[in-house]
Each structure stands twice: as structure tokens, then as C-alpha cells.
Motif scaffolding. Structure first.
Motif, PDB file in Angstrom:
ATOM      1  N   HIS A  46       1.897  11.464  -8.675  1.00  0.00           N
ATOM      2  CA  HIS A  46       1.239  11.398  -9.993  1.00  0.00           C
ATOM      3  C   HIS A  46       2.115  10.602 -10.958  1.00  0.00           C
ATOM      4  O   HIS A  46       2.536  11.093 -12.012  1.00  0.00           O
ATOM      5  CB  HIS A  46       0.982  12.800 -10.540  1.00  0.00           C
ATOM      6  CG  HIS A  46       0.292  13.708  -9.553  1.00  0.00           C
ATOM      7  ND1 HIS A  46       0.974  14.603  -8.753  1.00  0.00           N
ATOM      8  CD2 HIS A  46      -1.023  13.831  -9.221  1.00  0.00           C
ATOM      9  CE1 HIS A  46       0.118  15.266  -7.992  1.00  0.00           C
ATOM     10  NE2 HIS A  46      -1.112  14.815  -8.247  1.00  0.00           N
ATOM     11  N   SER A  73       0.823  -1.210   0.000  1.00  0.00           N
ATOM     12  CA  SER A  73       0.000   0.000   0.000  1.00  0.00           C
ATOM     13  C   SER A  73       0.859   1.262   0.000  1.00  0.00           C
ATOM     14  O   SER A  73       0.440   2.306  -0.508  1.00  0.00           O
ATOM     15  CB  SER A  73      -0.931   0.008   1.218  1.00  0.00           C
ATOM     16  OG  SER A  73      -0.192   0.057   2.425  1.00  0.00           O
ATOM     17  N   GLU A  90       8.391  15.834  -9.226  1.00  0.00           N
ATOM     18  CA  GLU A  90       7.258  15.336  -8.436  1.00  0.00           C
ATOM     19  C   GLU A  90       7.739  14.826  -7.079  1.00  0.00           C
ATOM     20  O   GLU A  90       7.091  15.041  -6.052  1.00  0.00           O
ATOM     21  CB  GLU A  90       6.526  14.224  -9.191  1.00  0.00           C
ATOM     22  CG  GLU A  90       5.678  14.701 -10.357  1.00  0.00           C
ATOM     23  CD  GLU A  90       4.412  15.420  -9.906  1.00  0.00           C
ATOM     24  OE1 GLU A  90       4.184  15.536  -8.686  1.00  0.00           O
ATOM     25  OE2 GLU A  90       3.644  15.860 -10.771  1.00  0.00           O
ATOM     26  N   ALA A 100       2.922   6.238  -5.483  1.00  0.00           N
ATOM     27  CA  ALA A 100       2.640   6.433  -6.904  1.00  0.00           C
ATOM     28  C   ALA A 100       1.524   7.446  -7.111  1.00  0.00           C
ATOM     29  O   ALA A 100       1.561   8.260  -8.047  1.00  0.00           O
ATOM     30  CB  ALA A 100       2.272   5.097  -7.540  1.00  0.00           C
ATOM     31  N   ASP A 101       0.545   7.429  -6.230  1.00  0.00           N
ATOM     32  CA  ASP A 101      -0.554   8.391  -6.321  1.00  0.00           C
ATOM     33  C   ASP A 101      -0.086   9.794  -5.939  1.00  0.00           C
ATOM     34  O   ASP A 101      -0.458  10.779  -6.580  1.00  0.00           O
ATOM     35  CB  ASP A 101      -1.701   7.942  -5.413  1.00  0.00           C
ATOM     36  CG  ASP A 101      -2.885   8.907  -5.469  1.00  0.00           C
ATOM     37  OD1 ASP A 101      -3.480   9.028  -6.559  1.00  0.00           O
ATOM     38  OD2 ASP A 101      -3.195   9.538  -4.441  1.00  0.00           O
ATOM     39  N   GLN A 102       0.736   9.896  -4.897  1.00  0.00           N
ATOM     40  CA  GLN A 102       1.194  11.204  -4.416  1.00  0.00           C
ATOM     41  C   GLN A 102       2.063  11.927  -5.444  1.00  0.00           C
ATOM     42  O   GLN A 102       2.005  13.150  -5.560  1.00  0.00           O
ATOM     43  CB  GLN A 102       1.980  11.028  -3.112  1.00  0.00           C
ATOM     44  CG  GLN A 102       1.136  10.655  -1.908  1.00  0.00           C
ATOM     45  CD  GLN A 102       0.304  11.817  -1.417  1.00  0.00           C
ATOM     46  OE1 GLN A 102       0.734  12.967  -1.466  1.00  0.00           O
ATOM     47  NE2 GLN A 102      -0.906  11.530  -0.959  1.00  0.00           N
ATOM     48  N   LYS A 105       1.498  10.106 -14.938  1.00  0.00           N
ATOM     49  CA  LYS A 105       1.629  11.364 -15.684  1.00  0.00           C
ATOM     50  C   LYS A 105       3.088  11.806 -15.730  1.00  0.00           C
ATOM     51  O   LYS A 105       3.610  12.152 -16.797  1.00  0.00           O
ATOM     52  CB  LYS A 105       0.771  12.452 -15.029  1.00  0.00           C
ATOM     53  CG  LYS A 105       0.876  13.806 -15.717  1.00  0.00           C
ATOM     54  CD  LYS A 105       0.063  14.865 -14.988  1.00  0.00           C
ATOM     55  CE  LYS A 105       0.226  16.237 -15.636  1.00  0.00           C
ATOM     56  NZ  LYS A 105      -0.519  17.291 -14.913  1.00  0.00           N
ATOM     57  N   ALA A 144       1.657   1.987  -3.621  1.00  0.00           N
ATOM     58  CA  ALA A 144       0.496   2.549  -4.298  1.00  0.00           C
ATOM     59  C   ALA A 144       0.256   3.993  -3.874  1.00  0.00           C
ATOM     60  O   ALA A 144      -0.054   4.862  -4.706  1.00  0.00           O
ATOM     61  CB  ALA A 144      -0.739   1.696  -4.007  1.00  0.00           C
ATOM     62  N   ASN A 145       0.406   4.264  -2.590  1.00  0.00           N
ATOM     63  CA  ASN A 145       0.206   5.631  -2.084  1.00  0.00           C
ATOM     64  C   ASN A 145       1.254   6.585  -2.653  1.00  0.00           C
ATOM     65  O   ASN A 145       0.928   7.717  -3.038  1.00  0.00           O
ATOM     66  CB  ASN A 145       0.271   5.630  -0.556  1.00  0.00           C
ATOM     67  CG  ASN A 145       0.149   7.026   0.018  1.00  0.00           C
ATOM     68  OD1 ASN A 145      -0.864   7.695  -0.139  1.00  0.00           O
ATOM     69  ND2 ASN A 145       1.205   7.487   0.690  1.00  0.00           N
TER      70      ASN A 145
END
Length: 278
Positions: free
Chosen positions: A65, A55, A227, A61-63, A68, A58-59
Motif C-alpha cells: 500500500h 511489474s 508495511e 507497491a500494491d502489496q 498510503k 508495481a506489484n
């Protein structure tokens, strides 16, 4: 002699193993801590995670972006490296096949340019690109193409000197024009050097932070390194968010590691062919 040789080989293997451990330790440290919570990282950074929790990946990768930023970084890297490969190989070929004072001076200029640090031309270059409205993604690609040109030309120049001119003469007799002569006859012979140029420049561009920060800054279009930086700045106001930093760095380096593993067998050969024969 055989006993001395075995002792020498044993010492050599021990030294190489120690060097390998020293080199791979940061990667292992990163992977181990990419699956831990903050408290576990701070409390026991060298221990394996109690549970391999994906997790955090995944977190992260989301933070940042991830997809993109991955697309933007891939776009910048691929176009910049393609530009470098085409321009530097053509320039080196022309200089090798036209042996005169101008080509010799030009090679010396390319070689000397490798000694000039980026910081020495940073602000004048940024002012120039801002004046011609290229302080954007296009300008970033052009800057990478310029800064990577010297080393790439040096490597290609050294290898092309070993390519017999008779091969090109035979192609001309068969009716090949200048573009067919280079791209169909000469360029395929430069495979090992091209792989080296791709690896060296792709790893540099992929991991670079300073130039993207200065050129595109805190805009909507960001590379992976940007990022990572802004995610850390946003989440780390009251300390270092290690449970974000470790997995974010981990997912960011995976693509370039994959490229390196596929092309690594060419890098030593390409560097030796390009440098020794120069």
C-alpha cells in the motif's frame, strides 16, 4: 617528494574506491534483484536480470500500500523533524545566550541523554503514553521529537556559539522582538546545521521500525517499514518472498535517497560546525 606524493595519492584513491564499492554494493545488489523473479534471484543473485521487468515494482507497491504508507511516513517524518528543528534550535540559542550554571548543567544533561539506549526506557515510556492515551500516531511523533532532541541541541549549541552576539544586539536596537530576533536574524545563519539535523533525523525516522511497531503496531495506520514487515509476514509463510522484498525495499528508500542527494553538501559542514565548535 613528488613521486612519493603521487604514490601516496594513488594508494589513497585505491582505498577510497574500495570503500565506495563496499558501501555502494548493497544498494547495487538491491537494485539488480528488484527486477528479477524469485527463481532468478535465488539462482543467480549477483547477475543482472535477463529482462528488466517493472511489474515486480508495481506489484510490491500494491502489496505494501505504497502511496498510503508513503503519506503516513511523510507526515510523521515532516512533523517530527519540524518539531525537532524548532525546539532544539530555540533551546540551544537560549542556553548559549544565557551563560549560567543551569544552562551548563542542562547542556550536560542533553549530551548525556545521547548515551542512553532506547531499549532502557522503552517499556516505561510505552506504559506512560498508553496511560495518557497517546499510544497512536500523535504519540509516535512526540516520541521522535523527544529522542532526537539531544543530538540536535548538541549540534545547534556548538554552532550558535560562533554567531556574534553583536548581530542580535543590533537587531534589538532596530526594534526586533524576541521572535523576530531568532527567526529573522539567528535562524537563517544556521542553515548548514539545520540541513544536517534534517538529514540525520529524517533518515532515522524514515527507516525506523521498532518504535512504530511498538506504538501503532498492526493497525490500519502503518509506516512504510511496518508495511514491509507485515507484507513479508503475510507472503512469506513458506519461505522468503524475495521478488516482493527486494522491489518493496527499493521503492521505500527512493524518497529518502532523493532528500539526501539534495542536502548532502550540507551534512559534513553542519556536523563539523556543530561538533568542533562545541
Amino acid at each position: 617528494m613528488s613521486t612519493k606524493r603521487r604514490v601516496g595519492q594513488t594508494i589513497l584513491y585505491i582505498v577510497l574506491i574500495l570503500i565506495a564499492i563496499y558501501t555502494l554494493f548493497p544498494v547495487a545488489f538491491l537494485i539488480i534483484n528488484a527486477f528479477k523473479p524469485q527463481a532468478e534471484i535465488v539462482g543467480s543473485p549477483l547477475a543482472f536480470p535477463k529482462t528488466w521487468n517493472f511489474s515486480y515494482i508495481a506489484n510490491a507497491a500494491d502489496q505494501i500500500h505504497f502511496f498510503k504508507a508513503l503519506g503516513i511516513t511523510l507526515l510523521v517524518t515532516v512533523i517530527s523533524v519540524a518539531l525537532l528543528v524548532i525546539v532544539s534550535s530555540l533551546a540551544a540559542w537560549v542556553m548559549v545566550r544565557n551563560k549560567n550554571k543551569f544552562s551548563s548543567v542542562l547542556l550536560l544533561m542533553f549530551t548525556a541523554a545521547m548515551l542512553i539506549p532506547f531499549q532502557a526506557v522503552m517499556y516505561p515510556l510505552l506504559n506512560l503514553f498508553e496511560g495518557i492515551y497517546l499510544k497512536n500516531l500523535t504519540g509516535l511523533i512526540l516520541m521522535y521529537g523527544g529522542f532526537g532532541l539531544s543530538l540536535s541541541v548538541f549540534l545547534y549549541h556548538g554552532f550558535i556559539k560562533s554567531v556574534p552576539a553583536s548581530i542580535e544586539e543590533a537587531a534589538v536596537i532596530d526594534g526586533a522582538n524576541i521572535f523576530q530576533l531568532f527567526f529573522r536574524v539567528v535562524f537563517p545563519l544556521l542553515k548548514s546545521t539545520t540541513a544536517t539535523v534534517i538529514i540525520l533525523n529524517a533518515m532515522w525516522i524514515w527507516n525506523d521500525y521498532l518504535l512504530p511497531f511498538l506504538v501503532i503496531g498492526n493497525g490500519e495506520v502503518r509506516t512504510l517499514t511496518l508495511e514491509l514487515y507485515f507484507a513479508k509476514m503475510t507472503s512469506g509463510q513458506y519461505g522468503n518472498p524475495w521478488e516482493l522484498i527486494f522491489p518493496a525495499v527499493f521503492v521505500s528508500i527512493i524518497p529518502i535517497i532523493v532528500v539526501f542527494l539534495f542536502l548532502q553538501k550540507y551534512i559534513v559542514k553542519g556536523v563539523s560546525d556543530g561538533a568542533i565548535k562545541a
